[in-house]
Design a protein around this motif. Sequence first.
Motif, mmCIF file in Angstrom:
data_model
loop_
_atom_site.group_PDB
_atom_site.id
_atom_site.type_symbol
_atom_site.label_atom_id
_atom_site.label_comp_id
_atom_site.label_asym_id
_atom_site.label_seq_id
_atom_site.Cartn_x
_atom_site.Cartn_y
_atom_site.Cartn_z
ATOM 1 N N ARG A 12 4.239 8.924 -21.526
ATOM 2 C CA ARG A 12 5.043 9.901 -22.252
ATOM 3 C C ARG A 12 4.341 10.356 -23.535
ATOM 4 O O ARG A 12 4.321 11.534 -23.866
ATOM 5 C CB ARG A 12 6.408 9.299 -22.645
ATOM 6 N N PRO A 58 -0.426 11.769 -22.341
ATOM 7 C CA PRO A 58 -0.804 11.961 -20.935
ATOM 8 C C PRO A 58 -2.302 11.799 -20.696
ATOM 9 O O PRO A 58 -2.701 11.313 -19.627
ATOM 10 C CB PRO A 58 -0.349 13.387 -20.648
ATOM 11 N N VAL A 59 -3.120 12.169 -21.688
ATOM 12 C CA VAL A 59 -4.569 12.048 -21.481
ATOM 13 C C VAL A 59 -4.963 10.591 -21.306
ATOM 14 O O VAL A 59 -5.732 10.238 -20.392
ATOM 15 C CB VAL A 59 -5.346 12.688 -22.649
ATOM 16 N N LEU A 114 -8.996 15.318 -7.887
ATOM 17 C CA LEU A 114 -7.750 16.080 -7.844
ATOM 18 C C LEU A 114 -6.677 15.322 -7.060
ATOM 19 O O LEU A 114 -5.517 15.267 -7.481
ATOM 20 C CB LEU A 114 -7.994 17.455 -7.211
ATOM 21 N N TRP A 129 -1.315 10.395 -9.488
ATOM 22 C CA TRP A 129 -0.923 9.944 -10.830
ATOM 23 C C TRP A 129 0.273 10.751 -11.324
ATOM 24 O O TRP A 129 1.249 10.182 -11.816
ATOM 25 C CB TRP A 129 -2.109 10.115 -11.787
ATOM 26 N N TYR A 130 0.215 12.083 -11.156
ATOM 27 C CA TYR A 130 1.308 12.925 -11.642
ATOM 28 C C TYR A 130 2.608 12.595 -10.915
ATOM 29 O O TYR A 130 3.665 12.429 -11.531
ATOM 30 C CB TYR A 130 0.957 14.402 -11.460
ATOM 31 N N TYR A 158 5.511 11.240 -13.130
ATOM 32 C CA TYR A 158 6.345 12.321 -13.652
ATOM 33 C C TYR A 158 7.219 12.989 -12.596
ATOM 34 O O TYR A 158 7.847 14.009 -12.887
ATOM 35 C CB TYR A 158 5.471 13.381 -14.321
#
Lengths: 292, 292, 292
Positions: B48, B51-52, B88, B94-95, B99
Amino acid sequence: MDVLTVLNLGEFAHVFSKMGMFPVFDLAYYIVSILYLKYEPGSVEVSRRSPVASWLCAMLYCFGSYILADIMLGSSPIDYFQHNSHILLASAVWYLIFYCPLNLFYKCVAFLPVKLVLVALKEVVRTRKISAGVHHAHHAYHHGFFIMVIVGYVKGSGVALMSNFEQLLRGVWRPETNEILSMSFPTKASLYGAILFTMQEAHWLPVSKSILILAFTLFMATSKVVMTARHSHGSPFTLIESWVCHLLFGSPLGDSEEDHHHPPAATPPTSPLKTKEELSEGARKRKVKKAE
Amino acid sequence: MDVLTVLNLGEFAHVFSKMGMFPVFDLAYYIVSILYLKYEPGSVEVSRRSPVASWLCAMLYCFGSYILADIMLGSSPIDYFQHNSHILLASAVWYLIFYCPLNLFYKCVAFLPVKLVLVALKEVVRTRKISAGVHHAHHAYHHGFFIMVIVGYVKGSGVALMSNFEQLLRGVWRPETNEILSMSFPTKASLYGAILFTMQEAHWLPVSKSILILAFTLFMATSKVVMTARHSHGSPFTLIESWVCHLLFGSPLGDSEEDHHHPPAATPPTSPLKTKEELSEGARKRKVKKAE
Amino acid sequence: MDVLTVLNLGEFAHVFSKMGMFPVFDLAYYIVSILYLKYEPGSVEVSRRSPVASWLCAMLYCFGSYILADIMLGSSPIDYFQHNSHILLASAVWYLIFYCPLNLFYKCVAFLPVKLVLVALKEVVRTRKISAGVHHAHHAYHHGFFIMVIVGYVKGSGVALMSNFEQLLRGVWRPETNEILSMSFPTKASLYGAILFTMQEAHWLPVSKSILILAFTLFMATSKVVMTARHSHGSPFTLIESWVCHLLFGSPLGDSEEDHHHPPAATPPTSPLKTKEELSEGARKRKVKKAE
């Protein structure tokens, strides 16, 4: 007659500088290095709990200088591990020092007269490493004087320069100090040696490389043998260093020696650690003995 | 008929060892790896806040083995990042895991039957990585058996070996322990696997590489699936290891298992941590749930 | 007339993008970098106790971007140290800033109008480094877009990305935070710049590289000069970032700014540190003055 002396000395230095290091000198290097690893508080417990971690630390102690120099020059850090016989010899020394029944091997090599001979032999290897490191860097960067000094320096200092990370491998973390902040005698001498060999390589010193190797080896071996025999941690550079640092960098005079006796109020974060280290220096041998 | 069986097995092993890993197996590898990252205490908060940092950690979890192997062999550590499609795909995983609305993706892949399949697929990739790592090192250093073992080992263990630094990226620092000091089952198995594959590469094992890949994959997949299903952290090596360590290194018998139940007084610096870790193991899932 | 303007702008941008950085711009870069090193709490004490550690830190501040980029691309990390004149110039700056009698040099360059000019010049160098880093990575990995972004990013951020280890060299260890977890403005801008230059290199941006260099330099120089003049640490990206992070990563809105005023209970481990840092920001200048 004078010419003859010089000739003989030059020839002796030449032969000395070409002498093979493997296996006798390297063996002494491994023994003394792993002996110092065993002196480290906690290393015996690590050798019982995790032989792999202990073996890795021993390899860092023996080959740290090659690893660092390879990193500095952009090669594979484990390039030296292709020499199986060297790794096997160092592993055998590690096994004997840590796991030999009755701790026999450790007692033999830690016996002072034996240790003094080994320490002297180790310094022969160190000098050769510095010289080889500078030469190697000179080959890669013809005018990279800073690179030559750095590579010679890491070749001479070895694991000391990465002691923080070597300790981390054993679960110890002491960020308050490191070998660059408070250099020990061998690290300092390696730096000065690397500067001398770089000057020789750049033809700024009017001596041949073999003579320089001989002289530096004699200086290092004598210093380390005397220091080991007297259990001293002082360095022959202290006086001249404190004056130079005073003139150039405004450091307070007589700092490095007196520091230990009356730590000034100006450096509170490091002085408690120093004291702890000095204590542990004393407690070290007892611990090593107790652990066996 | 016996010959036919062998022929078929050999052929099956050959086909299996040539099977492409991208995208199905690699996808499973990414999902399970990033799932473990999400289990780490604090990782959801980091995702949160930064993100990097979270993405970088995810990349280390997915590609740590390539990074470490490239470092060991002196190549660019981010060499593998030239494969845009792999990066990618891992970024998408990961995303989705961190999230995805309603945490839907996480709930799907963390559902035990799904997870067991993914875990099994991940071990297929791990075995292939070990084999490829050993082969790659063999290509660079024909007789560098130590290098072959080390490269195979880091290819199999991946991020675990640099967990201290991966944690540091998330603002966590636990110097008291590391993956070498207290190896988990996959790390240990990777080490043994790397040794086996090195012996095969050196022709000291009378089996073909494809058979070895098949056998090791089956062993790893079975072990990990059983361990994941039973939420166990024990290892099938415990018994034989404790005897070998007792004989070779004088370690106390039955150490690794009993350690957890009655921590001996001899290792005070690590036992409180262990306890804390075990506690946090329990608290982990609750935290992950709460954070969403 | 419009065409002429564009022609002239294009030509000006071209000349600007080919302008040599050594020695004027590089000198400004070294001065501002080492000035920031002197602002770090404890660095003046280190310069008295261990000039070698202080010099090494100064070199990391000046050449950290080259070191990191060389590591990322698998070259020798000290490759840039072959440029003796650059190293000597940076060393001279280091000596003047830390040891100049009466602290004269420091007082001159820390004088706000002078500092603003130097800060602007430094940003010229930073932009050129990002562009060169992306170009260099493009040369090595033709389609490695991630690699291009990473190399441009580390070229722009420099020592900031390894601040944990640079601090360790000075005996300071703050694992709770790092530059990736809480990015400062120059680090963030370097990341965005690296993405822009990568898009330009991949022909996804309809501008020439020299125009992009000119525009990015103007943006960076203006931002940094304004921020330095107003002693501000805010960033022009805050508003857009907080909305994008809210939409993409579910971060709470207005997080980065308000964080400092009412630290939420959710992140206890980092908020005390932040406060400590802010305090030390204030205490910094006094300390620097007191130490001299």
